[in-house]
Scaffold this active site. Structure first.
Site, short mmCIF file in Angstrom:
data_model
loop_
_atom_site.label_atom_id
_atom_site.label_comp_id
_atom_site.label_asym_id
_atom_site.label_seq_id
_atom_site.Cartn_x
_atom_site.Cartn_y
_atom_site.Cartn_z
N ASP A 56 0.83 -1.21 0.00
CA ASP A 56 0.00 0.00 0.00
C ASP A 56 0.86 1.26 0.00
OD1 ASP A 56 -2.37 1.38 -0.03
OD2 ASP A 56 -2.71 1.25 2.13
N ASN A 77 -11.06 -2.39 -5.23
CA ASN A 77 -10.30 -1.44 -6.06
C ASN A 77 -11.03 -1.06 -7.35
OD1 ASN A 77 -7.08 -2.78 -5.03
ND2 ASN A 77 -8.10 -0.94 -4.32
C1 IPE Z 1 -5.36 -2.73 -0.23
O1 IPE Z 1 -5.01 -1.40 -0.42
C2 IPE Z 1 -5.43 -3.44 -1.54
C3 IPE Z 1 -4.15 -3.64 -2.23
C4 IPE Z 1 -2.98 -3.35 -1.74
C5 IPE Z 1 -4.25 -4.24 -3.53
P1 IPE Z 1 -6.12 -0.27 -0.57
O2 IPE Z 1 -5.40 1.01 -0.72
O3 IPE Z 1 -7.09 -0.64 -1.62
O4 IPE Z 1 -6.85 -0.36 0.85
P2 IPE Z 1 -7.74 0.69 1.60
O5 IPE Z 1 -8.72 1.24 0.61
O6 IPE Z 1 -6.84 1.75 2.13
O7 IPE Z 1 -8.38 -0.10 2.69
C1 IPE Z 2 -1.48 0.29 -3.42
O1 IPE Z 2 -1.26 1.66 -3.43
C2 IPE Z 2 -1.70 -0.27 -4.79
C3 IPE Z 2 -3.06 -0.77 -5.04
C4 IPE Z 2 -4.04 -0.74 -4.18
C5 IPE Z 2 -3.31 -1.29 -6.36
P1 IPE Z 2 -2.46 2.67 -3.43
O2 IPE Z 2 -2.85 2.97 -4.84
O3 IPE Z 2 -3.57 2.17 -2.58
O4 IPE Z 2 -1.80 3.93 -2.78
P2 IPE Z 2 -2.43 4.92 -1.72
O5 IPE Z 2 -2.94 4.09 -0.60
O6 IPE Z 2 -3.52 5.68 -2.42
O7 IPE Z 2 -1.29 5.80 -1.32
MG MG Z 3 -4.06 2.42 -0.64
#
Ligand code: IPE
Ligand code: IPE
Ligand code: MG
Length: 270
Positions: free
Chosen positions: A35, A83
């Site tokens: 993340d 997502n």
């Molecule tokens: C969790 O990250 C999913 C992945 C790393 C693929 P998110 O960024 O989607 O999670 P939330 O929305 O902060 O819970």
């Molecule tokens: C994790 O990084 C990747 C996926 C969930 C695909 P994020 O895209 O969630 O990054 P933040 O949480 O917005 O910084």
């Molecule tokens: Mg995220």
């Protein structure tokens, strides 16, 4: 065998951490919520997709490190069912990035004897992505080294729903009116059937939640949450997580070994 022999490093910080690692007590299964890509990019005034690109490099390095240290299984959370709530352009980019990654890295994954598995509701993925992951899984199916599990279009509750329905289908099909499920029945019907449960769950970027990841399997996982954003999660930071894991005492509800009250079955980070 010592960790410094498996992972040649010239960086003194890494060597110091490798020296502390006990190869015999590495986690059997490491699961990572990768993340913070978006925040990494925003801090640099870059578009979010630049963060995803930088994240791929770190995923590659993490896979290599785990494979060299002979961690038996590594699961990476790449795309959750939730997502899909993101803008179309970002989703399309993530799917393209995955295909690009597979195209570029599959030969080296295969050469390193890594078996690639994809878990999640893959039927709902774009046709081209499905095609590429099926090809990758077929190619590496007989590999006997590390299992690399990519959670893609994955949701922990959806996985449980799918498991329950598979069990019900089996009961109906075979007319098993007296059937009773136990924990093993459920584990054996999850996407992760046959894999050990994660010993260590890492989440980068500081969020204190599990975001619908491996809900059943992480019942007794050790949690390691770091403030580092995923694109900054260097090899050194991964080794720090392993060293930290090995300092934990896993009690599984029993009594610890360190206080002299032995409980027999478990003790130490395993
Ligand atoms: C969790 O990250 C999913 C992945 C790393 C693929 P998110 O960024 O989607 O999670 P939330 O929305 O902060 O819970
Ligand atoms: C994790 O990084 C990747 C996926 C969930 C695909 P994020 O895209 O969630 O990054 P933040 O949480 O917005 O910084
Ligand atoms: Mg995220």
């Amino acid at each position: 065998m010592k960790a410094t022999e498996l992972l040649k490093s010239t960086r003194s910080e890494e060597i110091a951490l490798l020296d502390q690692l006990d190869l015999k007590r590495l986690p059997r299964h490491v699961a990572i919520i990768m993340d913070g890509n978006g925040r990494w990019a925003e801090r640099r005034h870059l578009p979010r997709i630049a963060g995803h690109r930088a994240g791929v490099k770190v995923a590659r390095e993490t896979i290599e490190t785990c494979a060299r240290l002979k961690v038996p299984a590594l699961t990476l959370y790449a795309f959750s069912l939730e997502n899909w709530r993101r803008p179309r352009a970002e989703i399309d980019f993530l799917m393209r990035l995955l295909r690009e990654y597979l195209k570029r890295e599959l030969p080296s994954i295969h050469k390193n004897n890594i078996q690639l598995l994809v878990i999640g509701r893959s039927a709902q993925l774009p046709e081209a992505v499905r095609h590429d992951i099926e090809k990758a899984m077929r190619l590496t199916a007989q590999n006997t080294g590390m299992k690399l599990i990519v959670a893609l279009n994955y949701g922990g509750r959806a996985e449980l729903v799918d498991a329950f329905n598979a069990i019900l289908d089996n009961v109906r099909l075979n007319g098993l009116s007296a059937f009773h499920a136990d924990e093993e029945t459920i584990s054996n019907n999850l996407y992760t059937a046959g894999l050990p449960d994660p010993d260590l769950l890492i989440r980068t970027s500081g969020e204190m939640r599990v975001s619908n990841f491996l809900l059943w399997q992480i019942a007794y996982a050790e949690l390691y949450i770091t403030e580092a954003l995923w694109p900054d999660f260097s090899r050194e930071k991964l080794l720090e997580a392993f060293v930290n894991f090995q300092q934990r005492e896993r009690r599984y509800g029993g009594l610890g070994v360190s206080d002299g009250r032995r409980n027999g079955r478990h003790g130490g980070a395993r």
